[in-house]
Design an enzyme around this catalytic site. Structure first.
Site, PDB file in Angstrom:
ATOM      1  N   TYR A  24       0.711  -1.269  -0.092  1.00  0.00           N
ATOM      2  CA  TYR A  24       0.108  -0.015  -0.049  1.00  0.00           C
ATOM      3  C   TYR A  24       0.859   1.265   0.047  1.00  0.00           C
ATOM      4  CZ  TYR A  24      -3.885  -2.996   1.471  1.00  0.00           C
ATOM      5  OH  TYR A  24      -4.992  -3.985   1.482  1.00  0.00           O
TER       6      TYR A  24
ATOM      7  N   PHE B  21     -13.247  -4.188   0.986  1.00  0.00           N
ATOM      8  CA  PHE B  21     -14.187  -3.549   0.549  1.00  0.00           C
ATOM      9  C   PHE B  21     -15.588  -3.828   1.140  1.00  0.00           C
ATOM     10  CE2 PHE B  21     -11.839  -3.750  -3.884  1.00  0.00           C
ATOM     11  CZ  PHE B  21     -11.092  -2.757  -3.417  1.00  0.00           C
TER      12      PHE B  21
ATOM     13  N   PHE C 195     -13.851   1.141  -4.228  1.00  0.00           N
ATOM     14  CA  PHE C 195     -13.574   2.272  -5.001  1.00  0.00           C
ATOM     15  C   PHE C 195     -15.013   2.803  -5.799  1.00  0.00           C
ATOM     16  CE2 PHE C 195      -9.692  -0.157  -5.483  1.00  0.00           C
ATOM     17  CZ  PHE C 195      -8.690   1.041  -4.541  1.00  0.00           C
TER      18      PHE C 195
ATOM     19  N   PRO D 170     -18.714   2.913  -4.252  1.00  0.00           N
ATOM     20  CA  PRO D 170     -19.478   2.916  -2.972  1.00  0.00           C
ATOM     21  C   PRO D 170     -20.899   2.030  -3.143  1.00  0.00           C
ATOM     22  CG  PRO D 170     -18.590   5.141  -3.278  1.00  0.00           C
ATOM     23  CD  PRO D 170     -18.055   4.428  -4.318  1.00  0.00           C
TER      24      PRO D 170
END
Length: 283
Positions: free
Chosen positions: A64, A210, A215, A217
């Protein structure tokens, strides 16, 4: 809004007790999880507040940024609180262009484990998840075996797998104990329903990545309607549904904002009534 005391914890081993509402560090990096954050001071403040509010489960990865979130974690929290457990992932390296390049070769996995140790300032990693390609029929025995060897060497305490099928979970469990499975799963993406139940029956933590759509919603009129009826945000409602979905569900919603962190943590106190659960289940 009531702030959660995060008393709901899951014991996966004697030395691995995690708050079921944890924190995912991915969003502490820059846009598209690449480069430094827009506000490093705020990223540090978010981590410190998460721990101050009782979070004992932080999910990260050296890819990351790359390296950014682990460097911020160390700056913000080292020396780490005694009950804090950091879960990381290996099996991917970022390209100079921000690309995600999966690599589960022995050399790469060994290198990534040592890089995580160095950047986090640890002698042993609490949990390492093997991130593999999204191919349910591929064998993961060889790369998972490498991590099992590193566990025997004392560099890793516990192992997990990420982006895997039920068959791959069982393949890994035949090599070494698996404490966590980390797969894509949320209220509207539920292809992993059966695996969620399998993990619960086996006492394995299931960590959906997620949980709020990532990315993209979550979009659901039903979710919005239920949330309005119970006086919560759609995001809090979706997180509460996940916590009630399985007793071994572990959540790691991420954010780079303290205000958003508080909203997420408050979902741990939200108990959905049966009619709300039934309505959400039907999505």
């Amino acid at each position: 809004m009531t702030t959660s005391v995060l008393s709901d914890r899951l014991a996966l081993a004697d030395d691995l007790v995690l708050t079921r509402m944890g924190f995912g560090a991915m969003q502490l990096a820059g846009p598209h999880v690449f480069g430094p954050p827009r506000d490093r001071d705020e990223a540090i403040a978010v981590l410190r507040e998460a721990v101050d509010r009782g979070v004992t489960h932080i999910d990260t990865a050296d890819f990351y940024g790359p390296f950014v979130t682990n460097e911020i974690l160390r700056e913000a929290l080292h020396p780490y609180p005694e009950d804090l457990r950091i879960v990381t992932k290996v099996g991917c390296r970022r390209g100079d262009d921000g690309s995600w390049n999966l690599d589960t070769s022995r050399e790469e996995l060994v290198r990534e484990v040592h890089e995580n140790l160095d950047r986090l300032g640890l002698d042993a990693l609490d949990v390492v998840n093997l991130r593999v390609a999204d191919d349910p029929d591929a064998s993961i025995a060889e790369p998972f075996g490498v991590l099992a060897e590193l566990r025997e060497q004392g560099l890793v305490r516990h192992l997990g797998v990420s982006t895997v099928s039920a068959a791959q979970v069982e393949e890994a469990r035949a090599i070494a104990p698996v404490v966590t499975v980390q797969n894509h799963y949320n209220l509207v993406h539920r292809a992993g329903d059966a695996l969620v139940d399998t993990c619960a029956a086996a006492g394995i933590g299931f960590t959906p990545y997620f949980p709020l759509g990532g990315f993209t919603p979550l979009q659901s009129e039903v979710l919005e309607g239920v949330a309005a009826r119970i006086g919560a945000t759609p995001q809090q409602t979706a997180l509460a549904w996940l916590l009630q979905r399985s007793p071994t569900m572990l959540l790691i919603p991420g954010t780079s904002s303290r205000a958003h962190l508080r909203e997420n943590l408050a979902a741990a106190d939200l108990v959905l009534p049966p009619d709300a659960v039934a309505e959400l289940d039907a999505i």
